[in-house]
Scaffold this motif. Structure first.
Motif, PDB file in Angstrom:
ATOM      1  N   ILE A   1      -4.883  -5.482   8.435  1.00 40.05           N
ATOM      2  CA  ILE A   1      -4.586  -5.767   7.028  1.00 40.05           C
ATOM      3  C   ILE A   1      -4.178  -4.482   6.316  1.00 40.05           C
ATOM      4  CG2 ILE A   1      -5.539  -6.686   4.884  1.00 40.05           C
ATOM      5  CD1 ILE A   1      -7.497  -8.223   6.915  1.00 40.05           C
ATOM      6  N   GLY A   2      -2.971  -4.510   5.732  1.00 43.42           N
ATOM      7  CA  GLY A   2      -2.399  -3.308   5.107  1.00 43.42           C
ATOM      8  C   GLY A   2      -1.417  -2.677   6.081  1.00 43.42           C
TER       9      GLY A   2
ATOM     10  N   GLY B   1       1.345  -0.782   5.606  1.00 42.48           N
ATOM     11  CA  GLY B   1       2.224   0.156   4.900  1.00 42.48           C
ATOM     12  C   GLY B   1       2.685   1.282   5.799  1.00 42.48           C
ATOM     13  N   ASN B   2       2.888   2.447   5.186  1.00 40.33           N
ATOM     14  CA  ASN B   2       3.410   3.607   5.919  1.00 40.33           C
ATOM     15  C   ASN B   2       2.555   3.966   7.123  1.00 40.33           C
ATOM     16  OD1 ASN B   2       5.608   4.166   4.279  1.00 40.33           O
ATOM     17  ND2 ASN B   2       4.246   5.008   2.722  1.00 40.33           N
TER      18      ASN B   2
ATOM     19  N   GLY C   1      -0.378   1.868   8.236  1.00 44.02           N
ATOM     20  CA  GLY C   1      -0.825   0.668   8.948  1.00 44.02           C
ATOM     21  C   GLY C   1       0.265   0.063   9.821  1.00 44.02           C
TER      22      GLY C   1
ATOM     23  N   TYR D   1      -1.459  -8.784   8.160  1.00 48.04           N
ATOM     24  CA  TYR D   1      -1.274  -9.303   6.796  1.00 48.04           C
ATOM     25  C   TYR D   1      -1.080  -8.150   5.826  1.00 48.04           C
ATOM     26  CZ  TYR D   1      -1.997 -11.240   2.208  1.00 48.04           C
ATOM     27  OH  TYR D   1      -1.809 -11.564   0.893  1.00 48.04           O
TER      28      TYR D   1
ATOM     29  N   THR E   1       0.115  -7.781   1.435  1.00 42.80           N
ATOM     30  CA  THR E   1       0.553  -8.520   0.240  1.00 42.80           C
ATOM     31  C   THR E   1       2.062  -8.381   0.055  1.00 42.80           C
ATOM     32  OG1 THR E   1      -0.274  -6.597  -0.920  1.00 42.80           O
ATOM     33  CG2 THR E   1      -1.545  -8.620  -1.153  1.00 42.80           C
TER      34      THR E   1
ATOM     35  N   PRO F   1      -4.873   0.994   0.156  1.00 42.15           N
ATOM     36  CA  PRO F   1      -4.713   2.131  -0.755  1.00 42.15           C
ATOM     37  C   PRO F   1      -6.015   2.727  -1.288  1.00 42.15           C
ATOM     38  CG  PRO F   1      -3.210   0.363  -1.341  1.00 42.15           C
ATOM     39  CD  PRO F   1      -4.124  -0.180  -0.293  1.00 42.15           C
TER      40      PRO F   1
ATOM     41  N   VAL G   1     -10.622  -7.038  -0.302  1.00 34.79           N
ATOM     42  CA  VAL G   1     -10.183  -7.581   0.989  1.00 34.79           C
ATOM     43  C   VAL G   1     -11.398  -7.893   1.867  1.00 34.79           C
ATOM     44  CG1 VAL G   1      -9.006  -6.992   3.146  1.00 34.79           C
ATOM     45  CG2 VAL G   1      -7.887  -6.527   0.962  1.00 34.79           C
TER      46      VAL G   1
ATOM     47  N   SER H   1      -8.735   3.245   6.048  1.00 35.09           N
ATOM     48  CA  SER H   1      -8.217   3.793   4.791  1.00 35.09           C
ATOM     49  C   SER H   1      -9.045   5.006   4.390  1.00 35.09           C
ATOM     50  CB  SER H   1      -8.335   2.767   3.657  1.00 35.09           C
ATOM     51  OG  SER H   1      -8.356   1.448   4.115  1.00 35.09           O
ATOM     52  N   THR H   2      -8.481   5.788   3.465  1.00 37.56           N
ATOM     53  CA  THR H   2      -9.284   6.849   2.873  1.00 37.56           C
ATOM     54  C   THR H   2      -9.819   6.299   1.551  1.00 37.56           C
ATOM     55  OG1 THR H   2      -7.778   8.458   3.811  1.00 37.56           O
ATOM     56  CG2 THR H   2      -9.282   9.243   2.095  1.00 37.56           C
TER      57      THR H   2
ATOM     58  N   VAL I   1      -8.363   8.659   8.772  1.00 38.32           N
ATOM     59  CA  VAL I   1      -7.566   9.399   9.757  1.00 38.32           C
ATOM     60  C   VAL I   1      -6.959  10.651   9.142  1.00 38.32           C
ATOM     61  CG1 VAL I   1      -6.955   7.260  10.898  1.00 38.32           C
ATOM     62  CG2 VAL I   1      -5.407   8.194   9.192  1.00 38.32           C
TER      63      VAL I   1
ATOM     64  N   GLY J   1       6.116  14.016   4.969  1.00 41.44           N
ATOM     65  CA  GLY J   1       4.867  14.686   5.126  1.00 41.44           C
ATOM     66  C   GLY J   1       3.645  13.980   4.508  1.00 41.44           C
TER      67      GLY J   1
ATOM     68  N   LYS K   1      -5.392  12.292  -4.416  1.00 37.32           N
ATOM     69  CA  LYS K   1      -6.351  11.194  -4.220  1.00 37.32           C
ATOM     70  C   LYS K   1      -7.580  11.698  -3.449  1.00 37.32           C
ATOM     71  CE  LYS K   1      -7.002   7.102  -1.423  1.00 37.32           C
ATOM     72  NZ  LYS K   1      -6.479   6.132  -0.480  1.00 37.32           N
TER      73      LYS K   1
HETATM   74  P1  NAD Z   1       0.872   2.415   1.760  1.00 39.89           P
HETATM   75  O1  NAD Z   1       0.877   2.222   0.291  1.00 39.89           O
HETATM   76  O2  NAD Z   1       2.169   2.687   2.442  1.00 39.89           O
HETATM   77  O3  NAD Z   1       0.205   1.160   2.463  1.00 39.89           O
HETATM   78  C1  NAD Z   1      -0.813   0.370   1.916  1.00 39.89           C
HETATM   79  C2  NAD Z   1      -0.447  -1.072   2.167  1.00 39.89           C
HETATM   80  O4  NAD Z   1      -1.509  -1.908   1.732  1.00 39.89           O
HETATM   81  C3  NAD Z   1       0.798  -1.498   1.395  1.00 39.89           C
HETATM   82  O5  NAD Z   1       1.772  -2.014   2.295  1.00 39.89           O
HETATM   83  C4  NAD Z   1       0.283  -2.582   0.454  1.00 39.89           C
HETATM   84  O6  NAD Z   1       1.220  -3.621   0.197  1.00 39.89           O
HETATM   85  C5  NAD Z   1      -0.934  -3.090   1.180  1.00 39.89           C
HETATM   86  N1  NAD Z   1      -1.897  -3.761   0.334  1.00 39.89           N
HETATM   87  C6  NAD Z   1      -2.300  -3.443  -0.918  1.00 39.89           C
HETATM   88  N2  NAD Z   1      -3.224  -4.333  -1.348  1.00 39.89           N
HETATM   89  C7  NAD Z   1      -3.404  -5.220  -0.338  1.00 39.89           C
HETATM   90  C8  NAD Z   1      -4.247  -6.360  -0.184  1.00 39.89           C
HETATM   91  N3  NAD Z   1      -5.077  -6.755  -1.127  1.00 39.89           N
HETATM   92  N4  NAD Z   1      -4.164  -7.037   0.977  1.00 39.89           N
HETATM   93  C9  NAD Z   1      -3.319  -6.642   1.967  1.00 39.89           C
HETATM   94  N5  NAD Z   1      -2.502  -5.566   1.856  1.00 39.89           N
HETATM   95  C10 NAD Z   1      -2.558  -4.866   0.723  1.00 39.89           C
HETATM   96  O7  NAD Z   1      -0.173   3.582   2.064  1.00 39.89           O
HETATM   97  P2  NAD Z   1      -0.369   4.404   3.419  1.00 39.89           P
HETATM   98  O8  NAD Z   1       0.345   5.677   3.312  1.00 39.89           O
HETATM   99  O9  NAD Z   1      -0.112   3.508   4.570  1.00 39.89           O
HETATM  100  O10 NAD Z   1      -1.917   4.739   3.313  1.00 39.89           O
HETATM  101  C11 NAD Z   1      -2.931   3.812   3.633  1.00 39.89           C
HETATM  102  C12 NAD Z   1      -4.270   4.511   3.622  1.00 39.89           C
HETATM  103  O11 NAD Z   1      -4.233   5.598   4.542  1.00 39.89           O
HETATM  104  C13 NAD Z   1      -4.648   5.120   2.290  1.00 39.89           C
HETATM  105  O12 NAD Z   1      -5.999   4.937   2.075  1.00 39.89           O
HETATM  106  C14 NAD Z   1      -4.287   6.586   2.467  1.00 39.89           C
HETATM  107  O13 NAD Z   1      -5.052   7.414   1.644  1.00 39.89           O
HETATM  108  C15 NAD Z   1      -4.616   6.795   3.919  1.00 39.89           C
HETATM  109  N6  NAD Z   1      -3.891   7.885   4.554  1.00 39.89           N
HETATM  110  C16 NAD Z   1      -2.564   8.048   4.372  1.00 39.89           C
HETATM  111  C17 NAD Z   1      -1.909   9.104   4.985  1.00 39.89           C
HETATM  112  C18 NAD Z   1      -0.427   9.306   4.809  1.00 39.89           C
HETATM  113  O14 NAD Z   1       0.069  10.369   5.183  1.00 39.89           O
HETATM  114  N7  NAD Z   1       0.297   8.351   4.277  1.00 39.89           N
HETATM  115  C19 NAD Z   1      -2.612   9.991   5.800  1.00 39.89           C
HETATM  116  C20 NAD Z   1      -3.964   9.763   6.027  1.00 39.89           C
HETATM  117  C21 NAD Z   1      -4.586   8.707   5.380  1.00 39.89           C
END
Ligand code: NAD
Length: 640
Positions: A356-357, A359-360, A362, A379, A381, A410, A418, A436-437, A462, A579, A587
């Motif tokens: 679930i999640g 994004g970048n 996940g 899954y 959103t 996030p 969730v 997540s963080t 991570v 990066g 955050k």
């Molecule tokens: P992101 O915003 O790209 O991804 C988060 C995803 O969660 C989004 O696709 C969003 O649509 C989804 N989402 C939001 N609410 C939701 C819900 N209720 N149900 C399902 N999905 C939902 O962020 P990311 O960069 O993938 O980061 C995710 C986590 O990883 C964060 O906690 C971030 O701090 C941590 N993190 C990120 C990095 C990085 O470099 N990007 C590095 C280490 C840790």
């Protein structure tokens, strides 16, 4: 990209709609996986009384499998994709055929090949004025698959042989006669019918909507079909047709002259074998898979696709002629596959993972798990199409039947929301793994709820960023029970290169924010030192050469140098595109401050770093830049 398929529940119905009308709803691998995942979910969901499958567009319910990628990979000598596609598609076909709840399909326009596999195995198969159903595989060097040999073997008389070998198209009446459909309902009344099914969850209203279809052709042809298609071998059928000068025989012979001889010979053999016992769907699919598993290497399949779809010259060069298909070639295609035999287990070795999640971070993490052979139900959103991951309609659905649910979200508030949906959907003993963080408090609260529900809860944030997520080189900092870590260890090994168990729940997050507090502070120190060196007239390369090998060295300097052109490649060499974005650093620094507040810890450097990144992101131009863009910031500033 518009989604290829829409899966949702409406009222009492599980709803599947094919939404690729521009390509006649051709069935892609991902669509197969999504249908399969949805059916498995609804199987055990009491809220779903029946399933309704339909498709957008007037031309076709589904004109067949999407074979472009199969062709491309097969041509390149990679037979794996095609085999996996067929295997998982057949498992889905069997699931529909054996489904414990009613499955209603509504098939307008063309329903062919892969479309028959979704539309013609359900319990209530509806056709209309425009329906045109066929198994055209012999024309492209394949055999009638997706359970087609099951349907053909049960058709009256020798109709199965005729339909399989000639690929003749059936209108509504013919399809009902041949056993490919059950009900004729004029298409104008479908919306009302679907609405009724969704609201009532009761299929008993369906027969009332039926009328009699206009008469088809097959009843009248039945006698000729039986007389000509009863031969033991392909050559026998061809000789019977040659001996007859009826319009039917001449037409049929012409069609057989176009289709692949090996395919037709194998089809005949398969139908005879099916009828030797009681036809059953699994037996049919298992036999069909013997052929398709070998199809790219040993049959006319690739040549058939080339002629029909790629070059469109419609002059395939088949391996045999209708008179010369050796029996040995037929048996070779249909020999048992041994260890590669089609089985109907969901997953022989892998786990079921809810993710679930997407994004970048996940997205690529989930893709790596799927690539490693796990069954990943995803899954988000914001709908995401991730290679090999089956999308589901809700977080709860993604968690259904999962051995492990992974969240990559996030923040803590979203994680809590969730978790409250997902935890009740999980089975005791399963692992709830949050990567997540988030704040330590949310991590511990969610872990407590999960533990109460009998789950093994882990917080495993991570480091390694998006690059590490794609490459599978993340570092996991894990808090939670040791048996949970053990259960998820394989997954950590796929998604990362290192995992450290840091103690009980919340300790993963604690390790993460402490690490990132050091990182934020050292990055700022490194950037301000470069800016000072500039003003002192010290060359950046000389500065790097000294510091990176002296006591001022750090990861920020040595591995992620914020000065462009100095040290290893880093976001500084790419205009400071992240990066690791400055706002993510902010955050994490704020989470560290929040945690320090809770336990009354003095963190003056962490506090300063949080303030500086706050200013950079919120008041200056730091948003969207890498966190190392502190260097150009300092360059332009004076002492205040
Ligand atoms: P992101 O915003 O790209 O991804 C988060 C995803 O969660 C989004 O696709 C969003 O649509 C989804 N989402 C939001 N609410 C939701 C819900 N209720 N149900 C399902 N999905 C939902 O962020 P990311 O960069 O993938 O980061 C995710 C986590 O990883 C964060 O906690 C971030 O701090 C941590 N993190 C990120 C990095 C990085 O470099 N990007 C590095 C280490 C840790």
């Amino acid at each position: 990209m518009m989604s290829e398929i829409s899966i949702r529940t409406i009222g009492r119905a599980g709803r599947i709609t094919l939404t690729r009308p521009k390509v006649m709803n051709a069935l892609s691998y991902d669509m197969c996986l999504q249908i399969d995942a949805a059916l498995r979910c609804w199987q055990h969901d009491d809220a779903v009384a029946l399933v309704v499958i339909d498709a957008i567009g007037d031309k076709a319910f589904c004109a067949g499998g999407d074979i472009a990628k199969m062709y491309a990979t097969g041509k390149a000598g990679d037979f794996g994709f095609g085999r996996t596609f067929w295997r998982d598609e057949y498992r889905m076909n069997a699931l529909i055929a054996e489904y414990p709840k009613p499955v209603v399909s509504l098939m307008q326009g063309f329903t062919m090949g892969g479309g028959v596999g979704i539309g013609c195995h359900g319990s209530h198969r509806v056709v209309c004025e425009s329906s045109s159903i066929a198994m055209p595989e012999c024309g492209i060097g394949l055999i009638p698959d997706v359970g087609g040999t099951y349907l053909l073997a049960r058709a009256p008389g020798r109709l199965g042989e005729y339909l399989g070998l000639t690929a003749a198209r059936m209108g509504a009446d013919d399809a009902i006669f041949a056993g490919f459909a059950d009900f004729y309902v004029p298409q104008a009344t479908w919306p009302a019918l679907i609405d009724h099914l969704e609201k009532s969850g009761d299929i008993r209203g369906l027969p009332d909507k039926c009328t009699t279809p206009p008469p088809g052709k097959l009843h009248d042809l039945a006698q000729q079909i039986d007389a000509n298609f009863g031969g033991e071998r392909l050559r026998d059928v061809v000789n019977l047709l040659r001996a007859s000068d009826t319009e039917f025989a001449v037409g049929a012979l012409k069609t057989l002259g176009r289709n692949a001889p090996l395919s037709m010979a194998c089809t005949l053999e398969m139908l005879h074998r099916m009828r030797a016992g009681t036809p059953n769907i699994r037996k049919a699919l298992e036999l069909e898979y013997r052929y398709t598993h070998r199809a790219m290497e040993h049959s006319d399949f690739l040549e058939g696709i080339r002629a029909a779809i790629i070059d469109k010259d419609r002059t395939p060069k088949w391996r045999h002629s209708v008179d010369t298909v050796p029996l040995t070639d037929v048996s070779r295609m249909l020999r048992p596959l041994g260890a590669d035999k089609l089985n109907f287990e969901q997953q022989e070795t892998g786990m079921i993972i809810g993710f679930i999640g997407l994004g970048n971070m996940g997205g690529p993490m989930a893709a790596n798990l799927a690539r490693a052979g796990h069954r990943v139900q995803g899954y988000d959103t914001a709908p995401q199409a991730i290679d090999g991951v089956q999308s589901t309609a809700s977080a709860g659905q993604a968690a259904q039947g999962a051995d492990v649910v992974i969240t990559m979200l996030p923040n803590g508030a979203i994680l809590r929301a969730v978790a409250s949906e997902v935890i009740p959907a999980m089975s005791p003993g399963a692992v709830f793994l949050d990567c997540s963080t988030v704040d330590v408090e949310s991590a511990r609260a969610v872990a407590a709820d999960a533990a109460e529900a009998g789950l093994l809860a882990l917080d495993a944030p991570v480091s390694g960023g998006i690059g590490g997520a794609s490459a599978g080189t993340l570092t996991f900092m894990i808090g939670g029970p040791a048996d949970g870590v053990k259960k998820a260890q394989d997954l950590f090994d796929i998604m990362g290169q290192k995992s450290v168990h840091c103690g009980p729940s919340g300790n993963g997050q604690a390790a993460k924010i402490c690490n990132n507090m050091i990182l934020g502070v050292t990055m700022i120190a490194t950037c301000e030192a470069f800016a000072l060196a500039d003003k002192l007239g010290l060359d950046r390369q000389a500065m790097f050469d000294v510091v990176s090998t002296s006591s001022g060295y750090s990861w920020s300097m040595n591995a992620y140098c914020p000065a462009p052109g100095i040290g290893p490649m880093s976001p500084a060499d790419n205009g400071y595109a992240p990066g690791f974005a400055a706002e993510l650093m902010l955050k994490d620094l704020r989470l560290a401050q929040q945690a320090a507040e809770t336990v009354n810890a003095d963190t003056p450097m962490g506090t300063s770093a949080a303030q500086l990144y706050g200013q950079f992101v919120e008041d200056e131009n730091g948003k969207g830049l890498d966190f190392s863009a502190m260097l150009p910031r300092f360059e332009t500033r004076k002492r205040s």
